[in-house]
Scaffold this motif. Structure first.
Motif, PDB file in Angstrom:
ATOM      1  N   UNK A  39     -18.793 -15.758 -30.179  1.00  0.00           N
ATOM      2  CA  UNK A  39     -18.751 -14.386 -29.658  1.00  0.00           C
ATOM      3  C   UNK A  39     -18.994 -13.399 -30.801  1.00  0.00           C
ATOM      4  N   UNK A  40     -20.036 -12.588 -30.659  1.00  0.00           N
ATOM      5  CA  UNK A  40     -20.372 -11.646 -31.723  1.00  0.00           C
ATOM      6  C   UNK A  40     -21.104 -10.433 -31.156  1.00  0.00           C
ATOM      7  N   UNK A  41     -21.230  -9.418 -31.982  1.00  0.00           N
ATOM      8  CA  UNK A  41     -21.977  -8.216 -31.654  1.00  0.00           C
ATOM      9  C   UNK A  41     -22.580  -7.681 -32.947  1.00  0.00           C
ATOM     10  N   UNK A  42     -23.380  -6.661 -32.836  1.00  0.00           N
ATOM     11  CA  UNK A  42     -23.977  -6.019 -34.017  1.00  0.00           C
ATOM     12  C   UNK A  42     -23.266  -4.701 -34.306  1.00  0.00           C
ATOM     13  N   UNK A  43     -23.231  -4.349 -35.572  1.00  0.00           N
ATOM     14  CA  UNK A  43     -22.751  -3.017 -35.957  1.00  0.00           C
ATOM     15  C   UNK A  43     -23.691  -1.985 -35.335  1.00  0.00           C
ATOM     16  N   UNK A  44     -23.156  -0.792 -35.067  1.00  0.00           N
ATOM     17  CA  UNK A  44     -23.975   0.270 -34.476  1.00  0.00           C
ATOM     18  C   UNK A  44     -24.002   1.470 -35.407  1.00  0.00           C
ATOM     19  N   UNK A  45     -25.114   2.201 -35.412  1.00  0.00           N
ATOM     20  CA  UNK A  45     -25.166   3.417 -36.222  1.00  0.00           C
ATOM     21  C   UNK A  45     -24.273   4.495 -35.622  1.00  0.00           C
ATOM     22  N   UNK A  46     -23.879   5.446 -36.461  1.00  0.00           N
ATOM     23  CA  UNK A  46     -23.060   6.570 -36.008  1.00  0.00           C
ATOM     24  C   UNK A  46     -23.770   7.274 -34.857  1.00  0.00           C
ATOM     25  N   UNK A  47     -23.032   7.577 -33.815  1.00  0.00           N
ATOM     26  CA  UNK A  47     -23.599   8.285 -32.667  1.00  0.00           C
ATOM     27  C   UNK A  47     -24.135   7.380 -31.570  1.00  0.00           C
TER      28      UNK A  47
END
Length: 173
Positions: A39-47
Motif C-alpha cells: 500500500x503506497x501513494x505519491x507525495x503531492x505538491x503544495x495546493x
C-alpha cells in the motif's frame, strides 16, 4: 547430562527451523479472506487537491468480494477509479459498483490502471510519512491500512534495504 544435550539440541533445531519461515511483512493487512499488501501513494505538491493510492489485494477465499470505496481524514472522499487509454486518449472514471476481487485472484491497484482517488485533499502528502486510510469492502467491511508516501514521481513502493540484501549479485531492479 544426555537428556540436557538432547533438550538443547531440540531447542536449537526448533529455533533454526523457525528462522527459515518467512515472517509476515509488516505492511500486510488481513481482512477475512483478503490480504492487502504494497500500500503506497505519491507525495503531492503544495495546493494539490487529489492524490492516488495503490495496493495489491489477494482473495484467498472461495467467494468474491468488492472494494467499494474508502475514507481518510485528509481527504473529502476516497473513490475507486480506473484509468485506461482509448485511441491515444487517457480516460479516468470512477467505478460506481466498485472493483471485484474474485476468489483465488489478485488485483493490483497501480499507476495507469485501477487506483484509489483521494479527492479534496486538505494538505499535501509528504514523502516519508504514512497515510492512514480506511478501505471499504462489500463483505470484509471496513479495513484500516496505511499508505507509505513515496516521492512525487514514484512508480511503485520503495524496496527496503533488508529486501535488497536478499538479492543475488547481478540482479537488477
Amino acid at each position: 547430562m544426555q537428556i540436557r544435550k538432547l533438550t538443547l539440541a531440540a531447542i536449537a533445531c526448533v529455533a533454526f527451523a523457525s528462522s527459515l519461515v518467512a515472517p509476515a511483512r509488516a505492511d500486510e493487512v488481513k481482512a477475512g479472506d483478503l490480504v492487502i499488501t504494497q500500500a503506497w501513494t505519491r507525495a503531492t505538491p503544495k495546493g494539490a487537491k487529489i492524490g492516488g493510492g495503490y495496493l495489491t489485494i489477494e482473495n484467498k477465499g472461495t467467494t468474491p468480494d468488492r472494494l467499494i470505496g474508502g475514507s481518510a481524514e485528509i481527504a473529502g472522499s476516497v473513490q475507486v477509479h480506473e484509468m485506461s487509454m482509448d485511441k491515444g486518449l487517457m480516460k479516468m472514471r470512477q467505478l460506481e459498483n466498485g472493483l471485484a476481487i474474485e476468489p483465488g485472484k489478485t488485483v493490483k491497484l497501480a499507476p495507469g490502471g485501477y487506483h484509489l482517488m483521494m479527492m479534496d485533499l486538505k494538505s499535501p502528502l509528504k514523502k516519508g510519512d504514512k497515510l492512514p486510510i480506511t478501505l471499504e469492502f462489500e463483505k470484509a467491511g471496513k479495513v484500516q491500512i496505511s499508505l507509505d508516501i513515496e516521492g512525487v514521481g514514484a512508480q511503485g513502493p520503495a524496496t527496503s534495504k533488508k529486501e535488497m540484501k536478499g538479492m543475488s549479485p547481478g540482479m537488477k531492479m
